[in-house]
Design a protein around this motif. Sequence first.
Motif, mmCIF file in Angstrom:
data_model
loop_
_atom_site.group_PDB
_atom_site.id
_atom_site.type_symbol
_atom_site.label_atom_id
_atom_site.label_comp_id
_atom_site.label_asym_id
_atom_site.label_seq_id
_atom_site.Cartn_x
_atom_site.Cartn_y
_atom_site.Cartn_z
ATOM 1 N N ALA A 73 41.942 38.902 39.004
ATOM 2 C CA ALA A 73 41.184 38.774 37.756
ATOM 3 C C ALA A 73 39.918 39.621 37.819
ATOM 4 O O ALA A 73 39.571 40.319 36.851
ATOM 5 C CB ALA A 73 40.845 37.308 37.505
ATOM 6 N N ALA A 74 39.216 39.576 38.959
ATOM 7 C CA ALA A 74 37.992 40.368 39.111
ATOM 8 C C ALA A 74 38.292 41.860 39.025
ATOM 9 O O ALA A 74 37.556 42.622 38.378
ATOM 10 C CB ALA A 74 37.330 40.033 40.448
ATOM 11 N N PHE A 77 39.053 42.737 35.438
ATOM 12 C CA PHE A 77 37.847 42.656 34.610
ATOM 13 C C PHE A 77 37.024 43.936 34.733
ATOM 14 O O PHE A 77 36.554 44.476 33.729
ATOM 15 C CB PHE A 77 37.006 41.447 35.032
ATOM 16 C CG PHE A 77 35.900 41.112 34.075
ATOM 17 C CD1 PHE A 77 36.177 40.506 32.863
ATOM 18 C CD2 PHE A 77 34.580 41.401 34.391
ATOM 19 C CE1 PHE A 77 35.159 40.197 31.968
ATOM 20 C CE2 PHE A 77 33.558 41.106 33.506
ATOM 21 C CZ PHE A 77 33.844 40.494 32.289
ATOM 22 N N GLY A 80 38.909 46.735 33.080
ATOM 23 C CA GLY A 80 38.847 46.529 31.637
ATOM 24 C C GLY A 80 37.507 46.922 31.052
ATOM 25 O O GLY A 80 37.443 47.530 29.972
ATOM 26 N N LEU A 81 36.416 46.585 31.738
ATOM 27 C CA LEU A 81 35.089 46.963 31.240
ATOM 28 C C LEU A 81 34.940 48.478 31.187
ATOM 29 O O LEU A 81 34.360 49.023 30.243
ATOM 30 C CB LEU A 81 34.003 46.357 32.136
ATOM 31 C CG LEU A 81 33.788 44.844 32.031
ATOM 32 C CD1 LEU A 81 32.655 44.423 32.965
ATOM 33 C CD2 LEU A 81 33.480 44.422 30.602
ATOM 34 N N HIS A 93 40.375 43.180 30.323
ATOM 35 C CA HIS A 93 39.313 42.225 30.659
ATOM 36 C C HIS A 93 39.634 40.843 30.104
ATOM 37 O O HIS A 93 39.233 39.828 30.671
ATOM 38 C CB HIS A 93 37.952 42.729 30.167
ATOM 39 C CG HIS A 93 37.747 42.680 28.692
ATOM 40 N ND1 HIS A 93 38.404 43.525 27.814
ATOM 41 C CD2 HIS A 93 36.964 41.870 27.919
ATOM 42 C CE1 HIS A 93 38.019 43.254 26.583
ATOM 43 N NE2 HIS A 93 37.156 42.251 26.622
ATOM 44 N N PHE A 94 40.398 40.790 28.996
ATOM 45 C CA PHE A 94 40.872 39.496 28.504
ATOM 46 C C PHE A 94 41.900 38.909 29.482
ATOM 47 O O PHE A 94 41.888 37.709 29.763
ATOM 48 C CB PHE A 94 41.518 39.647 27.128
ATOM 49 C CG PHE A 94 40.551 39.921 26.016
ATOM 50 C CD1 PHE A 94 39.681 38.934 25.564
ATOM 51 C CD2 PHE A 94 40.503 41.158 25.402
ATOM 52 C CE1 PHE A 94 38.796 39.175 24.533
ATOM 53 C CE2 PHE A 94 39.618 41.423 24.365
ATOM 54 C CZ PHE A 94 38.756 40.428 23.930
ATOM 55 N N TYR A 95 42.789 39.761 29.978
ATOM 56 C CA TYR A 95 43.763 39.347 30.989
ATOM 57 C C TYR A 95 43.060 38.660 32.155
ATOM 58 O O TYR A 95 43.515 37.633 32.667
ATOM 59 C CB TYR A 95 44.478 40.585 31.533
ATOM 60 C CG TYR A 95 45.947 40.662 31.244
ATOM 61 C CD1 TYR A 95 46.885 40.291 32.196
ATOM 62 C CD2 TYR A 95 46.398 41.130 30.027
ATOM 63 C CE1 TYR A 95 48.229 40.390 31.941
ATOM 64 C CE2 TYR A 95 47.742 41.236 29.758
ATOM 65 C CZ TYR A 95 48.659 40.867 30.721
ATOM 66 O OH TYR A 95 49.986 40.961 30.457
ATOM 67 N N ALA A 96 41.955 39.245 32.596
ATOM 68 C CA ALA A 96 41.208 38.687 33.713
ATOM 69 C C ALA A 96 40.764 37.255 33.408
ATOM 70 O O ALA A 96 40.855 36.369 34.256
ATOM 71 C CB ALA A 96 39.994 39.568 34.009
ATOM 72 N N LEU A 97 40.304 37.035 32.182
ATOM 73 C CA LEU A 97 39.856 35.701 31.795
ATOM 74 C C LEU A 97 41.032 34.733 31.701
ATOM 75 O O LEU A 97 40.909 33.555 32.056
ATOM 76 C CB LEU A 97 39.107 35.777 30.462
ATOM 77 C CG LEU A 97 37.843 36.649 30.477
ATOM 78 C CD1 LEU A 97 37.227 36.723 29.093
ATOM 79 C CD2 LEU A 97 36.821 36.102 31.474
ATOM 80 N N ALA A 157 34.766 37.653 23.717
ATOM 81 C CA ALA A 157 35.743 37.333 24.765
ATOM 82 C C ALA A 157 36.382 35.969 24.567
ATOM 83 O O ALA A 157 37.582 35.799 24.811
ATOM 84 C CB ALA A 157 35.069 37.393 26.131
#
Length: 338
Positions: A73-74, A77, A80-81, A93-97, A157
């Motif tokens: 996830a990190a 993220f 993604g950023l 970055h949504f996937y990470a969440l 997010a």
Amino acid sequence: MKRLDALDAARFLAFCGMVLVNFRIAAEVAPGMDWASMLIGALEGRAAALFVVLAGIGIGLSRISASLLLRRAAFLFVIGLINMTVFDADILHFYALYFVVGAFFLAASQRGLWLGALGIMILAVIANLFFDYDQGWDWDTLVYTDLWTLPGFLRNALFNGWHPVLPWAAFLLIGMAIGRSKLHTLCIQHRLIMWGFGAAVLALFPQMMTSDTELVAYLGTESIPPGPFYVMAGTGTACIVIGLLLKLWPMIKRTGTAAFLTAPGRQSLTLYMAHILIGMGVLEELGLLGGTLSAPQIALYALLFCSLSSVFSLLWARKFKRGPLEALMRRATEYTRA
């Protein structure tokens, strides 16, 4: 459990759908009544939902630990950023969440996962009652005006971004629940197809029962705003695609085309970044952004990109076990003992 190649193929089809939708957004192509507009319109919100459901199935099938899932996830993220500086509608970055949410449900039963998905949808409904969904959006330009402020980023997010945690994380938990099933059996495959079809059809009815414009939008099956019946329709469509591919996979293998579907499906992270950096980059260099292309033209370009992606992935897979970004993620997140 033996890897189910049909799921890799489904992942590639989901990627192709996202390419069609994202290229249309980037090129600012106005919707019309031609075949391409109808195809892209049908894929909006559905391809990405399939992508997330498949991620959940992958987690459900695996024995991944919470710590490894959080490290992935990190990684996603951060990637993604970086991607968001080029393409605001990034999903990584949504996937990470979603993975953070999924980490809390790794030990849950199938029933617990379904209840968790339901809880997320209920929270999304409550959030829409108390907060303004339009806040931050300039709908004329599809720009989120305060995205790079802390309040704006969190709002985007969690609540009203392109793929907010509420309710999109429900897709991941649903996928995890499906992944706990015996997907290799015809019984489960038939259930996926039939239940998916039923859910997709039933989701269409609530919007027909009211004439209130705002209520119609929220009770509809569009991804913006993502109401509960959108989640129902997106899940139904994903189940149909997954069930059909699992059932028809032996026949597909006999045609000799299976590798063109599975190889890119296993490199979907690399290809996702490539379709933004390379695919959209070529359009920008050629001066084809800003509404200069028609829907059929952008659709043909997207399909050409997907075809080239498939060929590239197949050639890469002959020499390397994983795609470039997949290998980087593995190296960055998995610890090895000396």
